[in-house]
Design an enzyme around this catalytic site. Structure first.
Site, PDB file in Angstrom:
ATOM      1  N   ASN A 107       0.819  -1.222   0.000  1.00 19.96           N
ATOM      2  CA  ASN A 107       0.000   0.000   0.000  1.00 19.96           C
ATOM      3  C   ASN A 107       0.851   1.270   0.000  1.00 19.96           C
ATOM      4  OD1 ASN A 107      -1.908  -1.892   2.237  1.00 19.96           O
ATOM      5  ND2 ASN A 107      -2.649  -1.316   0.230  1.00 19.96           N
ATOM      6  N   HIS A 139     -14.809  -1.575   6.101  1.00 15.17           N
ATOM      7  CA  HIS A 139     -13.647  -2.254   6.686  1.00 15.17           C
ATOM      8  C   HIS A 139     -13.973  -2.862   8.064  1.00 15.17           C
ATOM      9  CE1 HIS A 139      -9.533  -2.375   8.516  1.00 15.17           C
ATOM     10  NE2 HIS A 139      -9.239  -2.801   7.294  1.00 15.17           N
ATOM     11  N   GLU A 198     -16.486   4.788   3.200  1.00 19.37           N
ATOM     12  CA  GLU A 198     -15.056   4.943   2.893  1.00 19.37           C
ATOM     13  C   GLU A 198     -14.872   5.773   1.622  1.00 19.37           C
ATOM     14  OE1 GLU A 198     -13.052   1.108   2.907  1.00 19.37           O
ATOM     15  OE2 GLU A 198     -14.269   0.467   4.598  1.00 19.37           O
ATOM     16  N   SER A 229     -11.265  -0.753   0.339  1.00 19.80           N
ATOM     17  CA  SER A 229      -9.973  -1.427   0.355  1.00 19.80           C
ATOM     18  C   SER A 229      -9.905  -2.690  -0.491  1.00 19.80           C
ATOM     19  CB  SER A 229      -9.576  -1.762   1.791  1.00 19.80           C
ATOM     20  OG  SER A 229     -10.586  -2.510   2.410  1.00 19.80           O
ATOM     21  N   LYS A 253      -0.365   3.808   4.628  1.00 19.15           N
ATOM     22  CA  LYS A 253      -0.537   3.490   3.207  1.00 19.15           C
ATOM     23  C   LYS A 253       0.240   4.513   2.369  1.00 19.15           C
ATOM     24  CE  LYS A 253      -4.630   0.995   4.538  1.00 19.15           C
ATOM     25  NZ  LYS A 253      -4.017  -0.296   4.759  1.00 19.15           N
TER      26      LYS A 253
HETATM   27  C1  LIG Z   1     -10.222   1.045   4.747  1.00 15.77           C
HETATM   28  C2  LIG Z   1      -9.313   0.810   5.901  1.00 15.77           C
HETATM   29  N1  LIG Z   1      -9.599   1.371   7.093  1.00 15.77           N
HETATM   30  C3  LIG Z   1      -8.804   1.189   8.158  1.00 15.77           C
HETATM   31  C4  LIG Z   1      -7.661   0.446   8.083  1.00 15.77           C
HETATM   32  C5  LIG Z   1      -6.839   0.244   9.313  1.00 15.77           C
HETATM   33  O1  LIG Z   1      -5.727   1.054   9.278  1.00 15.77           O
HETATM   34  P1  LIG Z   1      -4.348   0.607   9.991  1.00 15.77           P
HETATM   35  O2  LIG Z   1      -3.734  -0.420   9.097  1.00 15.77           O
HETATM   36  O3  LIG Z   1      -3.560   1.862  10.099  1.00 15.77           O
HETATM   37  O4  LIG Z   1      -4.730   0.047  11.320  1.00 15.77           O
HETATM   38  C6  LIG Z   1      -7.312  -0.144   6.852  1.00 15.77           C
HETATM   39  C7  LIG Z   1      -6.068  -0.915   6.635  1.00 15.77           C
HETATM   40  O5  LIG Z   1      -5.573  -1.744   7.091  1.00 15.77           O
HETATM   41  C8  LIG Z   1      -8.167   0.029   5.745  1.00 15.77           C
HETATM   42  O6  LIG Z   1      -7.894  -0.566   4.583  1.00 15.77           O
END
Ligand SMILES: Cc1ncc(COP(=O)(O)O)c(C=O)c1O
Length: 390
Positions: A46, A132, A180, A184, A244
């Site tokens: 990412n 997510h 979102e 993702s 990311k």
């Molecule tokens: C859409 C989305 N939200 C939240 C997260 C969580 O973020 P982090 O990896 O910083 O905990 C992710 C990724 O892992 C994600 O893809």
């Protein structure tokens, strides 16, 4: 849980082609990685802008560690929020044109704090169906409950908002909406103009996770809202992370001073968790500065996105519709997705299969993620190999 039960579950998952196994990589650098002494082209990371290994970001991390230490030594309200953290917050406020920023040790924690803190006891959360895990887990804990609207479907959201209104609840307390900026696993985006207008009409606050939009979309990489011609404050609260496009680790909430003051009283992930490393805070300030001014990184990434879509057409390998750095190729069957992923690995290409329960049943996929550092030849090789294997 007893050992036999765990064993049975593992066997079940293995037989369904769904066993998750940790692979320890030697290293990940730029658009490639090393595993067991061999080099692979990486299409599963990412680091969309290639900032993770940028010499200026690495130097900032080293300097930050020398000046402030590796760890923050405490939670933000005790001893964890220091000068570098405040500088990072100020940089983000300036970048996104918001009043306040709160830092978290991960995007997962920031999402949980946002949903648990900003959905009132008698409010219903309306959440996109493909949200997510960090949002779903928070939704499951909400006293006011939650309902899901069809993925990126403004009409479906409107029906739920209407139903809430019909139920005779007061408008202001009826619902909170969460979605979102870029999804993702699918790489697609909602119609944010339509969605924000609808939220305004029903006076429903919008909470937006822009983990995959920040840095990549909009002027100076300010994210999905700015890309849609809106301001970052069109959302009551915006969550994004450093892990990311910004090439680091941790997460943040961007919001009004009022919302930040409110969350500071109650957000357990903020109050009861060790603050972000000050060295990371220094590195992320540097990374955001580069992200803002290095437009060439977004241009290179966009060229790669377009070239990827062009190759997919040429080889008749239809990708899911997406204009983001996430370009998924739907395979369906989990075992087949694993077999193609392994076949690619045999040709020096790292592209992990994404399987249920991360995605719905029979929707296993190869989620191609692109970075500004990929070369055209890398993409050409990927599609030649995919065509041969499929
Ligand atoms: C859409 C989305 N939200 C939240 C997260 C969580 O973020 P982090 O990896 O910083 O905990 C992710 C990724 O892992 C994600 O893809």
């Amino acid at each position: 849980m007893r050992a036999e039960q765990m064993q049975a579950l593992l066997v079940q998952r293995q037989q369904a082609g769904l066993l998750r196994q940790l692979k320890v990589l030697d290293s990940v650098k730029g658009s490639s990685l090393r595993f067991q002494g061999k080099s692979f082209l990486n299409f599963s990371g990412n680091d969309y802008l290639g900032l993770s290994g940028d010499p200026a970001v690495v130097a900032a991390l080293q300097q930050g560690a020398s000046d402030y230490g590796v760890g923050s030594t405490g939670s933000p309200l005790i001893s964890g929020q220091q000068l570098p953290h405040q500088q990072l917050c100020d940089e983000i406020c300036d970048w996104l044109n918001v009043e306040a920023v709160m830092l978290f040790s991960s995007g997962f924690a920031a999402n949980q704090a946002m949903l648990l803190g900003l959905c009132g006891e008698d409010e219903l959360l309306l959440l996109d169906k493909l949200s997510h895990a960090s949002m779903i887990d928070a939704a499951l804990q909400l006293p006011g409950g939650y309902k899901r609207f069809l993925h990126n479907d403004v009409g479906s959201l409107q029906k739920l908002l209407n139903a809430q209104q019909q139920a005779g609840l007061s408008l202001e307390k009826s619902a909170v909406v969460a979605t979102e900026g870029v999804f993702s696993m699918d790489g697609d985006s909602p119609d944010l103009s339509g969605l924000t207008s609808l939220c305004q009409h029903y006076q429903a606050p919008l909470l937006l996770d822009d983990a995959h939009g920040i840095g990549v979309h909009g002027a100076e990489g300010a994210g999905s809202l700015v890309n849609a011609g809106l301001s970052s404050s069109a959302a009551q609260c915006l969550m994004a992370n450093f892990g990311k496009a910004l090439g680091g680790q941790g997460g943040f909430l961007a919001c009004s001073q009022l919302v930040a003051d409110y969350l500071t009283q109650s957000a357990r992930h903020f109050i009861y968790s060790t603050a972000l490393s000050p060295a990371i805070a220094v590195a992320m300030t540097q990374s955001i500065r580069l992200c803002r001014k290095n437009q060439w990184r977004r241009e290179r990434l966009n060229e790669n996105i377009h070239y990827c879509q062009q190759l997919a057409k040429q080889y008749d390998l239809p990708l899911l519709p997406s204009d983001s750095a996430i370009q998924p190729l739907l395979i369906g069957d989990s075992n087949k997705a694993m077999a193609v992923s392994q076949g690619l690995a045999g040709q020096g290409i790292w592209l992990s299969a994404i399987r249920p329960p991360t995605v719905p049943q029979q929707q296993a996929r190869l989620r191609i993620t692109l970075t500004a550092l990929h070369q055209k030849a890398d993409l050409a090789l990927l599609f030649q190999s995919l065509k041969a294997l499929l």
